[in-house]
Design a protein around this motif. Structure first.
Motif, mmCIF file in Angstrom:
data_model
loop_
_atom_site.group_PDB
_atom_site.id
_atom_site.type_symbol
_atom_site.label_atom_id
_atom_site.label_comp_id
_atom_site.label_asym_id
_atom_site.label_seq_id
_atom_site.Cartn_x
_atom_site.Cartn_y
_atom_site.Cartn_z
ATOM 1 N N LYS A 1 0.746 -1.214 0.020
ATOM 2 C CA LYS A 1 0.022 0.048 -0.127
ATOM 3 C C LYS A 1 0.996 1.110 0.030
ATOM 4 N N LYS A 2 0.696 2.203 -1.044
ATOM 5 C CA LYS A 2 1.352 3.332 -0.886
ATOM 6 C C LYS A 2 1.402 4.457 0.195
ATOM 7 N N GLY A 3 0.004 4.329 0.561
ATOM 8 C CA GLY A 3 -0.382 5.272 1.452
ATOM 9 C C GLY A 3 -0.063 6.622 1.456
ATOM 10 N N SER A 4 0.516 7.567 2.489
ATOM 11 C CA SER A 4 0.913 8.784 2.141
ATOM 12 C C SER A 4 2.267 8.904 2.869
ATOM 13 N N GLY A 5 2.989 10.119 2.769
ATOM 14 C CA GLY A 5 4.177 10.350 3.517
ATOM 15 C C GLY A 5 5.400 9.864 3.039
ATOM 16 N N TYR A 6 6.261 9.354 4.001
ATOM 17 C CA TYR A 6 7.595 9.141 3.329
ATOM 18 C C TYR A 6 7.573 7.564 2.474
ATOM 19 N N TRP A 7 6.706 6.725 3.052
ATOM 20 C CA TRP A 7 6.617 5.422 2.237
ATOM 21 C C TRP A 7 6.087 5.533 0.942
ATOM 22 N N ALA A 8 5.210 6.519 0.920
ATOM 23 C CA ALA A 8 4.457 6.618 -0.587
ATOM 24 C C ALA A 8 5.546 7.187 -1.595
ATOM 25 N N GLY A 9 6.549 7.776 -1.285
ATOM 26 C CA GLY A 9 7.619 8.140 -1.967
ATOM 27 C C GLY A 9 8.716 7.091 -2.294
ATOM 28 N N SER B 1 10.120 1.955 -5.366
ATOM 29 C CA SER B 1 11.564 2.150 -5.694
ATOM 30 C C SER B 1 12.172 0.940 -6.070
ATOM 31 N N ILE B 2 13.017 0.950 -7.347
ATOM 32 C CA ILE B 2 13.466 -0.146 -7.797
ATOM 33 C C ILE B 2 14.570 -0.594 -6.932
ATOM 34 N N TYR B 3 15.156 0.217 -6.025
ATOM 35 C CA TYR B 3 16.284 -0.120 -5.240
ATOM 36 C C TYR B 3 15.658 -1.250 -4.163
ATOM 37 N N LEU B 4 14.513 -0.760 -3.679
ATOM 38 C CA LEU B 4 13.772 -1.575 -2.808
ATOM 39 C C LEU B 4 13.461 -3.059 -3.150
ATOM 40 N N TYR B 5 12.648 -3.067 -4.411
ATOM 41 C CA TYR B 5 12.775 -4.220 -5.015
ATOM 42 C C TYR B 5 13.944 -5.201 -5.345
ATOM 43 N N SER B 6 15.055 -4.284 -5.448
ATOM 44 C CA SER B 6 16.219 -5.221 -5.585
ATOM 45 C C SER B 6 16.513 -5.856 -4.414
ATOM 46 N N VAL B 7 16.500 -5.046 -3.242
ATOM 47 C CA VAL B 7 16.586 -5.763 -2.108
ATOM 48 C C VAL B 7 15.923 -6.662 -1.501
ATOM 49 N N ARG B 8 14.721 -6.576 -1.994
ATOM 50 C CA ARG B 8 13.527 -7.541 -1.615
ATOM 51 C C ARG B 8 13.932 -8.952 -2.294
ATOM 52 N N PRO C 1 7.302 -0.045 5.779
ATOM 53 C CA PRO C 1 6.813 -1.602 6.070
ATOM 54 C C PRO C 1 7.479 -2.651 5.526
ATOM 55 N N TYR C 2 8.941 -2.372 4.817
ATOM 56 C CA TYR C 2 9.442 -3.398 3.983
ATOM 57 C C TYR C 2 9.761 -4.712 4.729
ATOM 58 N N LEU C 3 9.992 -4.445 6.058
ATOM 59 C CA LEU C 3 10.344 -5.760 6.807
ATOM 60 C C LEU C 3 9.041 -6.881 6.434
ATOM 61 N N PRO D 1 11.013 3.856 14.103
ATOM 62 C CA PRO D 1 11.165 2.414 13.778
ATOM 63 C C PRO D 1 9.844 1.893 13.335
ATOM 64 N N TYR D 2 9.745 0.898 12.441
ATOM 65 C CA TYR D 2 8.540 0.604 11.965
ATOM 66 C C TYR D 2 7.887 -0.123 12.893
ATOM 67 N N ARG D 3 6.442 0.016 13.326
ATOM 68 C CA ARG D 3 5.628 -0.521 14.112
ATOM 69 C C ARG D 3 4.722 -1.483 13.307
ATOM 70 N N GLY D 4 4.857 -2.885 13.309
ATOM 71 C CA GLY D 4 4.021 -3.696 12.469
ATOM 72 C C GLY D 4 3.719 -4.995 13.390
ATOM 73 N N GLU D 5 2.675 -5.873 12.752
ATOM 74 C CA GLU D 5 2.364 -7.086 13.651
ATOM 75 C C GLU D 5 3.716 -7.965 13.567
ATOM 76 N N GLY D 6 3.736 -8.385 14.751
ATOM 77 C CA GLY D 6 5.184 -9.292 14.721
ATOM 78 C C GLY D 6 6.552 -8.763 14.721
#
Ligand SMILES: C[S@@+](CC[C@H](N)C(=O)[O-])C[C@H]1O[C@@H](n2cnc3c(N)ncnc32)[C@H](O)[C@@H]1O
Length: 196
Positions: A8-16, A20-27, A49-51, A68-73
């Motif tokens: 989900k793109k959402g808004s704010g920093y993560w939306a931008g 990103s291709i660098y994040l897909y490469s890291v993935r 939320p990429y974790l 820090p990212y706050r997510g389930e688990g």
């Protein structure tokens, strides 16, 4: 791709950042390198939320001095990495677009190497000094990374974006191995030869 918290793109920093291709490469790197990993840490998450992409890894920690990212688990730690007293050594770690902000980058890089058996890092690649006024080390290149990490990476690739002019350098450092590989496929071949 199905939409969940990580796509989900959402808004704010993560939306931008989310497309990103660098994040897909890291993935892809973490999917390939981290198949058997049980623990993972992301240093400098900025709430991203990429974790969540790495759902087969049972223990995941997000550390950031501000957000820090706050997510389930996910274990969320708000701390300066340099002051963080945990002695845990993680099976895999990511530190993406952080080193260029850190005044004592060499100490930071050395602590990353100590804390992560496999480390995936990214930095802006050869951005002109002054392009981003929060970057204290531009231009960053392979030589500067070598001076911070004190060794050659196992893997190094320059990633260009399509939507913007924002080249980044992604590198992998493995604690137990110094062989250089140019792709995950080649690494698998080299690993199999070495373990025979
Ligand atoms: C540009 S953001 C990178 C966010 C994300 N990793 C990405 O790829 O977009 C840099 C983040 O590093 C964090 N950071 C910088 N220095 C830090 C330190 N010494 N300890 C922990 N976090 C730090 C900042 O708070 C910020 O959230």
């Amino acid at each position: 791709m199905a939409e969940d918290s990580s796509t989900k793109k959402g808004s704010g920093y993560w939306a931008g950042r989310s497309e990103s291709i660098y994040l897909y490469s890291v993935r892809q790197l973490v999917e390939g390198l981290g198949k058997d990993c049980k623990t993972m840490v992301d240093i400098g998450s900025a709430g991203c939320p990429y974790l969540d992409w790495f759902d087969w890894i049972p223990q995941k920690t997000s550390l950031d001095m501000a957000r820090p990212y706050r997510g389930e688990g996910i274990k969320s730690v708000q701390a300066d990495f340099m002051q963080w007293e945990s002695n845990e050594v993680y099976d895999i770690g990511t530190c993406l677009q952080v080193l260029e902000h850190v005044p004592l980058a060499e100490e930071f890089a050395q602590k990353l190497l100590q804390r992560c058996k496999i480390l995936v890092v990214s930095v802006p690649y050869k951005w002109k000094f002054g392009r981003n006024n929060t970057h204290v080390h531009d231009p960053v290149d392979e030589e500067k990374m070598r001076s911070w990490f004190g060794r050659r990476p196992n893997f190094s690739v320059m990633i260009s974006e399509v939507k913007s002019d924002a080249p980044r350098l992604i590198q992998v450092y493995e604690q137990d191995w110094d062989k250089h590989w140019a792709s995950l496929k080649q690494r698998e071949r080299l690993r199999n030869v070495t373990s025979d």
